[in-house]
Design a protein around this motif. Structure first.
Motif, PDB file in Angstrom:
ATOM      1  N   VAL A 170       0.831  -1.206   0.000  1.00  7.15           N
ATOM      2  CA  VAL A 170       0.000   0.000   0.000  1.00  7.15           C
ATOM      3  C   VAL A 170       0.864   1.254   0.000  1.00  7.15           C
ATOM      4  O   VAL A 170       0.595   2.218  -0.709  1.00  7.15           O
ATOM      5  N   LYS A 171       1.944   1.211   0.786  1.00  8.03           N
ATOM      6  CA  LYS A 171       2.791   2.400   0.868  1.00  8.03           C
ATOM      7  C   LYS A 171       3.500   2.665  -0.454  1.00  8.03           C
ATOM      8  O   LYS A 171       3.669   3.817  -0.864  1.00  8.03           O
ATOM      9  N   LYS A 431      11.614   7.450   6.536  1.00  8.42           N
ATOM     10  CA  LYS A 431      11.529   7.058   7.934  1.00  8.42           C
ATOM     11  C   LYS A 431      10.333   6.147   8.172  1.00  8.42           C
ATOM     12  O   LYS A 431      10.351   5.286   9.018  1.00  8.42           O
ATOM     13  N   LEU A 432       9.240   6.392   7.417  1.00  7.95           N
ATOM     14  CA  LEU A 432       8.029   5.603   7.606  1.00  7.95           C
ATOM     15  C   LEU A 432       7.968   4.446   6.619  1.00  7.95           C
ATOM     16  O   LEU A 432       6.889   3.951   6.288  1.00  7.95           O
TER      17      LEU A 432
ATOM     18  N   VAL B   2       2.718   7.030  14.534  1.00  7.30           N
ATOM     19  CA  VAL B   2       3.340   8.001  13.642  1.00  7.30           C
ATOM     20  C   VAL B   2       2.752   7.881  12.250  1.00  7.30           C
ATOM     21  O   VAL B   2       2.477   8.875  11.578  1.00  7.30           O
ATOM     22  N   ASP B   3       2.542   6.622  11.837  1.00 12.66           N
ATOM     23  CA  ASP B   3       1.918   6.362  10.554  1.00 12.66           C
ATOM     24  C   ASP B   3       0.585   7.060  10.431  1.00 12.66           C
ATOM     25  O   ASP B   3       0.259   7.662   9.422  1.00 12.66           O
ATOM     26  N   VAL B  53      -6.416   2.731   4.054  1.00 15.99           N
ATOM     27  CA  VAL B  53      -5.838   1.444   4.458  1.00 15.99           C
ATOM     28  C   VAL B  53      -4.747   1.664   5.495  1.00 15.99           C
ATOM     29  O   VAL B  53      -4.684   0.961   6.511  1.00 15.99           O
ATOM     30  N   ILE B  54      -3.897   2.679   5.270  1.00 13.48           N
ATOM     31  CA  ILE B  54      -2.810   2.933   6.224  1.00 13.48           C
ATOM     32  C   ILE B  54      -3.372   3.377   7.578  1.00 13.48           C
ATOM     33  O   ILE B  54      -2.892   2.949   8.631  1.00 13.48           O
ATOM     34  N   ASP B  59       1.639   0.392  10.231  1.00  9.92           N
ATOM     35  CA  ASP B  59       2.649  -0.599  10.608  1.00  9.92           C
ATOM     36  C   ASP B  59       3.903   0.003  11.242  1.00  9.92           C
ATOM     37  O   ASP B  59       4.728  -0.722  11.774  1.00  9.92           O
ATOM     38  N   THR B  60       4.046   1.326  11.185  1.00  6.33           N
ATOM     39  CA  THR B  60       5.199   1.903  11.870  1.00  6.33           C
ATOM     40  C   THR B  60       4.707   2.537  13.159  1.00  6.33           C
ATOM     41  O   THR B  60       3.865   3.426  13.125  1.00  6.33           O
ATOM     42  N   MET B  63       9.089   6.479  15.550  1.00  3.94           N
ATOM     43  CA  MET B  63      10.123   6.926  14.638  1.00  3.94           C
ATOM     44  C   MET B  63      11.497   6.407  15.050  1.00  3.94           C
ATOM     45  O   MET B  63      12.385   6.266  14.248  1.00  3.94           O
TER      46      MET B  63
END
Lengths: 506, 155
Positions: A170-171, A431-432, B2-3, B53-54, B59-60, B63
């Motif tokens: 997705v990213k 970073k993400l 953070v995501d 979706v994110i 998923d993160t 940082m």
């Protein structure tokens, strides 16, 4: 065959011109240096030096030859820091650390470097030979592509990108979409309507490609270097006098051949560059020939496989860029943008309309590969010494180079703020766990994608079924589906087999 | 987390993008079935779908950047902005000496070595790029003012 020979004759005519020859050598040398510096990979090197190469006012073929030299020189150089420092110079050289660094720690650094140079040379040369055979055929086939087929090709490109690059599908897809959205800024070429310009005259013509590239890659890389800044020097293992033996080469010959084939074909797939190729080649080789469980402890085959593959992939990635106008990796996307700046539309017609550029580049890659081998074997000690340059000199230097490059384009200090802003944005993306290659690919392909879609619908008078009317587009959509589904299916199967193994063990 | 924040910010931007695509952009007259607004509309829908979706499955988590690192990054960005702002007024040589020295010193080199690096980068960089390669670099208002007065005096 005849077209290939006449093409190569034209190409070598261009590439052997003393000035261009000098540029090949200079590019390869600079590229090896950039690749060897830990952290600075091919994509950042090309991104930072592109505006400067553009500002020098060379002809398109000379500028492209220089940039391509930097590109595959950096793929070559990446192995040096992998082997001596255990820090990969770029993503494509990660696999090289696995067996290269143990060899160096065992006091065989010279042998590891020489062997990997030869493996790189064979992989690179193999790719160029296949490229000169394939490219004209593919180009003459691609001439028959209709706008609808191009749309399908783009969908395939982004599908393989999403499925193979980065950690999250997705990213990656979002990254590509961000790139495509950035490309919509500016005046619409078909109707003359300004889009997302908010009345700013600076961006009426769209955001400058160079600014996006230098900002997202050069400046983001700079911030990453600052983030991971290590005080003091990294300790590099010394280069000793040991050299590659015939026995090593005999042991690796099939490894190198297999890895080169894998690397080349993975390189051709849009979006997947050297990193995927070297990982797949290493994995395959480990499965085939790791019978004594020596991989990871300094096996020569484990060193040769990823090196041959990543250089073959660097060549393979050039094929779709030159023949279809669709780059095979992030770095070739930048090269494609460079061609567009010189008003050359890469794609099937380039071999007919601008043979001196297309073939000159291919011929220069033959010369470059030989030059890299010659530069790398005796001078490796010099490059190894570059590794000990402290980061606190390197980091400001990147910023200074990036600023020089951007300022020289139009002399607008506003652009300098823009690259800083994009650098911060790029740093956050990295970073993400977003990879930046899809963003640049989307940005470069944006107008091509949109224009082909609009053209296709103009041909059909607004009927969307034209997109699946031709067998070529249907094949491409099927391939796109496969490339998304196959990895998911494979990982499911692997997990299942693992599960079976565990249950048996219990 | 953070995501989610990042995706949320991007979602706001994308929504603005979508609103413009769906309301503001239109061609006064056109012959093609797809106008300038269709492509941005498609893109905004794809982007919104990805962002949702994110937001749903981030998923993160963190940082992984310490406070000290944030500080260093912030200082770097400020230096870069200052460098951009001073590029034309001070000229390439002076601005580069300042920027090179401060960033180098912040990253841990000794003050004298940093100064040496800054001066070398500024002067050699100018000689190499502006004189040898004939690239266009700013001389600086100070230098231009001196040249102007000198020319006025000589005339």
């Amino acid at each position: 065959m005849e077209t290939v020979l006449t093409g190569l004759a034209t190409g070598f005519g261009v590439a052997l011109d003393p000035f261009n020859l000098f540029l090949v050598l200079a590019g390869c040398f600079a590229g090896t240096l950039i690749g060897a510096l830990p952290g600075l990979g091919p994509i950042n090197g090309v991104a930072i030096l592109l505006p400067i190469a553009y500002g020098l006012g060379f002809g398109p073929e000379s500028a492209l030859i220089l940039l391509a030299g930097i590109y595959y020189g950096a793929e070559y150089g990446g192995r040096i820091s992998s082997i001596l420092l255990n820090v990969p110079g770029d993503a494509g050289a990660v696999m090289t650390t696995l067996d290269g660094n143990p060899m160096a720690r065992a006091g065989l650094a010279g042998r590891a470097l020489a062997l990997s140079a030869i493996a790189s040379f064979i992989g690179g040369t193999f790719a160029v030979i296949l490229m000169s055979l394939f490219a004209p055929t593919l180009a003459s086939f691609a001439v028959t592509f209709s706008p609808a087929d191009y749309v399908a090709l783009m969908v395939f490109a982004f599908a393989s990108l999403a499925s193979l690059v980065g950690k999250s599908t997705v990213k990656t897809l979002l990254g590509a979409t961000i790139g495509l959205m950035l490309a919509t800024i500016g005046i619409d070429a078909n109707t003359g309507v300004p889009r997302y310009t908010f009345g700013l005259p600076d961006i009426l013509a769209g955001i400058d490609f160079l600014i996006v590239v230098v900002g997202l890659f050069g400046m983001a890389e700079l911030l990453t270097l600052v983030e991971h800044q290590v005080s003091g020097k990294l300790k590099a293992l010394p280069v000793d006098k040991s050299f590659v033996r015939m026995a090593d080469l005999a042991k690796c010959k099939w490894t190198i051949v297999r890895a080169s084939v894998i690397g080349f074909f993975i390189g051709i797939l849009p979006g997947t560059g050297a990193s995927v190729a070297s990982a797949v080649a290493y994995g395959t080789e480990k499965r085939i020939s790791d019978t004594d469980k020596t991989f990871g402890t300094g096996d020569v085959r484990g060193l040769a496989a990823p090196e041959a593959a990543n250089n073959a992939a660097a060549g393979g990635a050039m094929v779709p860029m030159l023949t279809l106008g669709i780059p095979g990796s992030g770095t070739t996307a930048i090269l494609l943008g460079a061609l567009l700046m010189f008003n050359i539309q890469p794609g099937p017609m380039m071999f007919v309309q601008r043979p001196e550029v297309a073939w000159g580049l291919i011929a220069s890659m033959y010369i470059g590969n030989v030059a890299l081998l010659v530069i790398n074997l005796p001078l490796v000690g010099l490059f190894a010494r570059m590794l000990t340059i402290p980061q606190h000199y390197l980091t400001p230097l990147i910023a200074i180079l990036a600023f020089i490059g951007i300022y020289t384009i139009v002399g607008n200090p506003f652009d300098l703020l823009l690259i800083t802003g994009l650098g911060v944005f790029g740093w956050f993306l990295r970073k993400l766990d977003f990879s930046l290659a899809p963003v640049i690919l989307g940005f470069v392909l944006g107008s091509l994608f949109e224009n082909n879609l609009r053209r296709a619908l103009s041909i059909s008078g607004g009927d969307w079924s034209i997109l699946v009317a031709d067998y070529k587009s249907i094949v491409l959509y099927v391939l796109a589906l496969l490339v998304v589904i196959a990895p998911i299916w494979l990982s499911r199967r692997a997990r299942k087999m693992e599960g079976d193994g565990n249950s048996k063990a219990i | 987390m953070v995501d989610r924040i990042f995706a949320g910010v991007l979602l706001v931007v994308t929504l603005a993008y979508a609103v413009i695509a769906f309301t503001a952009i239109s061609a006064p007259f056109q012959y093609d079935p797809l106008g300038p607004e269709s492509w941005p509309r498609i893109l905004s829908l794809v982007a919104i779908a990805c962002l949702l979706v994110i937001l749903w499955k981030p998923d993160t988590e963190e940082m992984g950047v310490t406070r000290q690192t944030w500080f260093r990054l912030g200082a770097t960005v400020i230096m870069l902005v200052a460098y951009s702002e001073l590029y034309e007024p001070l000229g390439f040589i002076l601005a580069t000496i300042l920027f090179g020295t401060t960033l180098c010193a912040m990253l841990g080199a000794g003050i004298w070595r940093s100064a040496l690096f800054g001066v070398a980068a500024g002067v050699l960089g100018y000689l190499l790029c502006a004189t040898l390669l004939e690239l266009n670099l700013p001389d600086g208002e100070l230098y231009e003012a001196i040249v102007d007065t000198f020319q006025e005096e000589s005339s």
